[in-house]
Motif scaffolding. Structure first.
Motif, mmCIF file in Angstrom:
data_model
loop_
_atom_site.group_PDB
_atom_site.id
_atom_site.type_symbol
_atom_site.label_atom_id
_atom_site.label_comp_id
_atom_site.label_asym_id
_atom_site.label_seq_id
_atom_site.Cartn_x
_atom_site.Cartn_y
_atom_site.Cartn_z
ATOM 1 N N GLY A 7 5.660 -4.447 -1.010
ATOM 2 C CA GLY A 7 6.704 -3.491 -0.018
ATOM 3 C C GLY A 7 6.786 -3.791 1.056
ATOM 4 O O GLY A 7 7.646 -3.384 2.129
ATOM 5 N N GLY A 8 6.103 -4.841 1.678
ATOM 6 C CA GLY A 8 6.364 -5.376 3.214
ATOM 7 C C GLY A 8 7.638 -6.088 3.080
ATOM 8 O O GLY A 8 8.296 -6.303 2.320
ATOM 9 N N GLY A 9 8.224 -6.302 4.663
ATOM 10 C CA GLY A 9 9.572 -6.887 4.886
ATOM 11 C C GLY A 9 9.891 -6.970 6.101
ATOM 12 O O GLY A 9 9.260 -6.303 7.013
ATOM 13 N N VAL A 63 12.471 -5.001 8.828
ATOM 14 C CA VAL A 63 13.291 -3.689 9.087
ATOM 15 C C VAL A 63 13.625 -3.596 10.261
ATOM 16 O O VAL A 63 12.923 -4.043 11.259
ATOM 17 C CB VAL A 63 12.676 -2.415 8.517
ATOM 18 C CG1 VAL A 63 11.188 -2.519 9.257
ATOM 19 C CG2 VAL A 63 13.033 -1.275 8.395
ATOM 20 N N SER A 99 12.657 2.434 7.587
ATOM 21 C CA SER A 99 11.754 2.771 6.953
ATOM 22 C C SER A 99 11.214 1.825 5.864
ATOM 23 O O SER A 99 11.923 0.845 5.579
ATOM 24 C CB SER A 99 12.039 4.125 6.086
ATOM 25 O OG SER A 99 12.297 5.399 7.004
ATOM 26 N N LEU A 100 9.804 2.008 5.780
ATOM 27 C CA LEU A 100 9.315 0.826 4.492
ATOM 28 C C LEU A 100 8.196 1.861 3.855
ATOM 29 O O LEU A 100 7.640 2.649 4.295
ATOM 30 C CB LEU A 100 8.905 -0.343 5.069
ATOM 31 C CG LEU A 100 9.517 -1.538 5.555
ATOM 32 C CD1 LEU A 100 8.678 -2.430 6.156
ATOM 33 C CD2 LEU A 100 10.430 -2.007 4.341
ATOM 34 N N ARG A 101 8.180 1.405 2.607
ATOM 35 C CA ARG A 101 6.937 1.962 1.590
ATOM 36 C C ARG A 101 6.392 1.087 1.083
ATOM 37 O O ARG A 101 6.836 -0.046 0.439
ATOM 38 C CB ARG A 101 7.861 2.701 0.608
ATOM 39 C CG ARG A 101 7.097 3.350 -0.497
ATOM 40 C CD ARG A 101 7.901 4.187 -1.425
ATOM 41 N NE ARG A 101 7.323 4.708 -2.532
ATOM 42 C CZ ARG A 101 7.066 5.995 -2.818
ATOM 43 N NH1 ARG A 101 6.921 6.828 -1.942
ATOM 44 N NH2 ARG A 101 6.138 6.333 -3.660
ATOM 45 N N GLN A 145 4.186 5.504 3.266
ATOM 46 C CA GLN A 145 5.394 5.727 3.606
ATOM 47 C C GLN A 145 5.572 5.514 5.363
ATOM 48 O O GLN A 145 4.906 6.522 5.832
ATOM 49 C CB GLN A 145 5.857 6.929 3.166
ATOM 50 C CG GLN A 145 7.267 7.388 3.533
ATOM 51 C CD GLN A 145 8.366 6.556 2.858
ATOM 52 O OE1 GLN A 145 8.033 5.952 1.713
ATOM 53 N NE2 GLN A 145 9.266 5.835 3.520
ATOM 54 N N VAL A 164 4.621 -6.687 7.660
ATOM 55 C CA VAL A 164 5.727 -5.878 8.262
ATOM 56 C C VAL A 164 6.168 -6.499 9.170
ATOM 57 O O VAL A 164 5.411 -6.654 10.370
ATOM 58 C CB VAL A 164 5.350 -4.437 8.030
ATOM 59 C CG1 VAL A 164 6.372 -3.549 8.692
ATOM 60 C CG2 VAL A 164 4.791 -4.034 6.806
#
Length: 125
Positions: free
Chosen positions: A8-10, A12, A17-19, A82, A121
């Motif tokens: 789920g990282g990335g 942004v 938001s990231l989950r 979250q 992240v």
């Protein structure tokens, strides 16, 4: 042994938001408190959040309180982080962790039994 795999990282933008998800396998998931740590470049790994075995109790670092929420699904052997209202200072590799004792997450250094390999992240300004 408990195996932990984060996803789920990335990248942004700030304010987004990231989950993050962590899938656990190998032992009875509900026997472990679960949590997240993070490590920014050039800094020590730091505590982010922890959730107890049943999911009834959580605790957060002051830096993420009110923005991040940790939850777990014992039927699916997963723990979720979250992350809302992200800031550039949230940029780090995020690690999922499992330990029999909730209190081990709050020790310095943390006394954690099992770690995932981490997910990156990046929050751009």
């Amino acid at each position: 042994q408990v195996q932990l795999v984060e996803s789920g990282g990335g990248l942004v933008q700030a304010g987004g938001s990231l989950r993050l998800s962590c899938a656990a396998s190998g032992r009875t998931f509900s026997n472990y408190a679960m949590g997240w740590f993070r490590q920014a470049p050039g800094k020590e790994r730091e505590f982010v959040a922890v959730i107890n075995k049943s999911g009834s109790s959580t605790y957060y670092a002051d830096s993420v309180k009110g923005r991040f929420t940790i939850s777990r699904d014992n039927a699916k052997n997963t723990v979720i982080l979250q992350m809302n209202s992200l800031k550039p200072e949230d940029t780090a590799v995020y690690y999922c962790a499992a330990d029999v004792y909730y209190s081990d997450f709050l020790r310095r250094p943390p006394g954690i039994n099992y770690w995932g390999k981490g997910t990156l992240v990046t929050v751009s300004s």
